[in-house]
Design an enzyme around this catalytic site. Structure first.
Site, PDB file in Angstrom:
ATOM      1  N   ASP A 258      45.488  61.902  16.756  1.00  0.00           N
ATOM      2  CA  ASP A 258      44.617  62.618  17.683  1.00  0.00           C
ATOM      3  C   ASP A 258      43.611  61.637  18.266  1.00  0.00           C
ATOM      4  OD1 ASP A 258      45.648  65.272  16.879  1.00  0.00           O
ATOM      5  OD2 ASP A 258      44.673  64.802  14.979  1.00  0.00           O
TER       6      ASP A 258
ATOM      7  N   ASP B 269      49.885  64.088  19.743  1.00  0.00           N
ATOM      8  CA  ASP B 269      49.466  65.129  18.820  1.00  0.00           C
ATOM      9  C   ASP B 269      48.312  65.878  19.487  1.00  0.00           C
ATOM     10  OD1 ASP B 269      49.307  66.752  16.627  1.00  0.00           O
ATOM     11  OD2 ASP B 269      48.679  65.215  15.226  1.00  0.00           O
TER      12      ASP B 269
ATOM     13  N   ARG C 274      46.237  76.076  22.070  1.00  0.00           N
ATOM     14  CA  ARG C 274      45.192  75.615  21.161  1.00  0.00           C
ATOM     15  C   ARG C 274      43.930  75.182  21.902  1.00  0.00           C
ATOM     16  NH1 ARG C 274      48.377  71.994  16.548  1.00  0.00           N
ATOM     17  NH2 ARG C 274      49.979  73.543  16.065  1.00  0.00           N
TER      18      ARG C 274
ATOM     19  N   ASP D  92      40.663  67.514  16.684  1.00  0.00           N
ATOM     20  CA  ASP D  92      40.889  68.387  15.541  1.00  0.00           C
ATOM     21  C   ASP D  92      39.631  68.424  14.682  1.00  0.00           C
ATOM     22  OD1 ASP D  92      43.452  68.919  16.315  1.00  0.00           O
ATOM     23  OD2 ASP D  92      44.433  67.869  14.662  1.00  0.00           O
TER      24      ASP D  92
END
Length: 427
Positions: free
Chosen positions: A208, A247, A304, A251
């Site tokens: 990420d 990815d 997301r 996060d």
């Protein structure tokens, strides 16, 4: 008392000027102005606030112009607050994927060995080429991941500061500020083929742009997260599946807490922002993962934005510009989540229903009111439940956010955020 606590009284200021002189091992400069999160600006303002590197001395104030200099500044010894000013674009993978390949790794051989026509789809891949792929991936990971210490500010200088292909790991620390950077997603050079992933298998990638892992008091502000020159549409396909090399963009996982993400742009990405990465992580995540998302732009995001497990997430005054094709959802309602989504603006193309904005993964209550879709107020829960009765959502997250400095009319957000959100557009 830590430096952050002692500076909490100054959190109402937008900057704290520190006079510095001298140099250090990563090209320190003679001045710094680390920004401090204002009081009541989201969850990161709770319990002493977030000041990053405010108070850094001359020996811990740096200007970096290369990826190697950034790594050196972050690794410099000691626990003193530090300010790292990024000038220009730092490229973590400037030498290309070949620089990470383990001796003997051959992608063509990998494709031949694990072709579903040869290997099948019932067993995870193993053997020499998979071992060499994993070794190559480990080399890339070591090169592009950097750990960010606590009491640190990383801030871009000017309008063109950024990082290409790097992954900022904010892990197990307290009090970090990251501002004014364009972060181009790392391109995984060595995705793994998993023939057992779904009905037809899938390529799975890592890395990420930024991970907040078990950390507290983190402010992510006025950054632009993007796939840059390598959008998913440019990626090849093998075995009939997209060779996925991305990815997430951001996060927040594994017991992280007290995070504010404000005035950022998240663009051109699939799985963008995950808060809580496992349904089984209640032991570490329950009662934590408190995150505020406000005045961000989510443009051409597939899903997301965010997906939430556990925690109390306040998402208000964001603008969601939904792509014409491939859109899945914006808000993912997951395990024990308590999401409040209020006064956001959504720009939906023709043919995309507002019912798709919310996605139910697990039974959990959600508050979603005063949101606007294409300029009109829409009850997102009512629309979702009417069109998707098989996944009915329950209204009322069970808490009321109180840490907000300003709340704007959602109808003003598209124009306002186009002018002021993202790197190089600090107010």
């Amino acid at each position: 008392m830590t430096v952050r606590r002692s500076l909490a009284a100054l959190a109402g200021c937008t900057a704290l000027v520190v006079a510095v002189t001298g140099t250090s091992s990563a090209s320190a400069t003679g001045g710094g102005s680390p920004d401090v999160l204002p009081p009541r600006d989201g969850w990161a303002s709770l319990d002493g606030g977030t000041t990053g590197g405010a108070g850094a001395d001359a020996a811990h104030t740096y200007t970096v112009t290369t990826w190697e200099e950034l790594r050196a500044a972050l690794a410099d010894s000691g626990d003193a607050p530090r300010i790292i000013k990024v000038k220009g674009t730092l490229n973590a993978t400037a030498e290309g994927c070949g620089a990470f390949e383990a001796d003997g790794y051959d992608f063509d051989r990998y494709l031949a060995d694990y072709d579903p026509a040869v290997w099948g789809r019932d067993t995870p891949v193993s053997g020499a080429q998979e071992d060499l792929r994993a070794a190559s991936a480990a080399r890339q990971g070591a090169a592009i991941k950097v750990k960010v210490p606590g009491d640190t500010t990383i801030v871009g200088v000017g309008k063109d500061a950024g990082i290409v292909g790097g992954s900022l790991q904010i892990q197990g620390v307290d009090n970090v500020v990251v501002r004014n950077l364009t972060l181009e997603s790392p391109l995984d050079c060595f995705p793994q083929w998993d023939p057992t992933d779904g009905a037809t298998g899938a390529w799975n990638s890592e890395y990420d742009s930024m991970v907040v892992y078990g950390s507290t008091h983190v402010w992510v502000d006025h950054n632009t997260f993007t796939d840059g020159e390598h959008p998913d549409s440019s990626l090849p396909s093998y075995y009939g599946e997209v060779y996925q090399q991305h990815d997430g963009e951001l996060d927040v996982v594994r017991g992280a807490d007290l995070v504010t993400a404000s005035w950022n742009v998240f663009a051109d990405h699939d799985k963008t922002l995950m808060i809580g990465n496992s349904d089984s992580a209640g032991g570490t995540d329950r009662g934590r993962l408190r995150v505020t998302l406000h005045h961000n732009v989510f443009r051409d995001i597939v899903e997301r934005a965010p997906r939430v497990r556990f925690g109390q997430v306040d998402a208000y005054n964001n603008h969601y510009v939904v792509p014409v094709g491939g859109y899945q959802y914006s808000f993912g309602i997951g395990q024990e989540s308590q999401l409040v989504a209020q006064k956001n603006a959504f720009t939906l193309p023709a043919g995309v229903s507002a019912a798709k904005i919310l996605k139910k993964w697990k039974e959990a209550p959600v508050t979603a009111d005063a949101n606007y879709v294409n300029g009109k107020r829409v009850d997102l829960i009512a629309v979702h439940n009417a069109e998707m009765p098989e996944e009915t959502l329950t209204s009322g997250a069970g808490w009321t956010p109180g840490l907000r400095t300003r709340v704007d009319d959602p109808r003003t957000l598209p124009g306002m955020l186009a002018r002021h959100a993202g790197a190089g557009k600090r107010r």
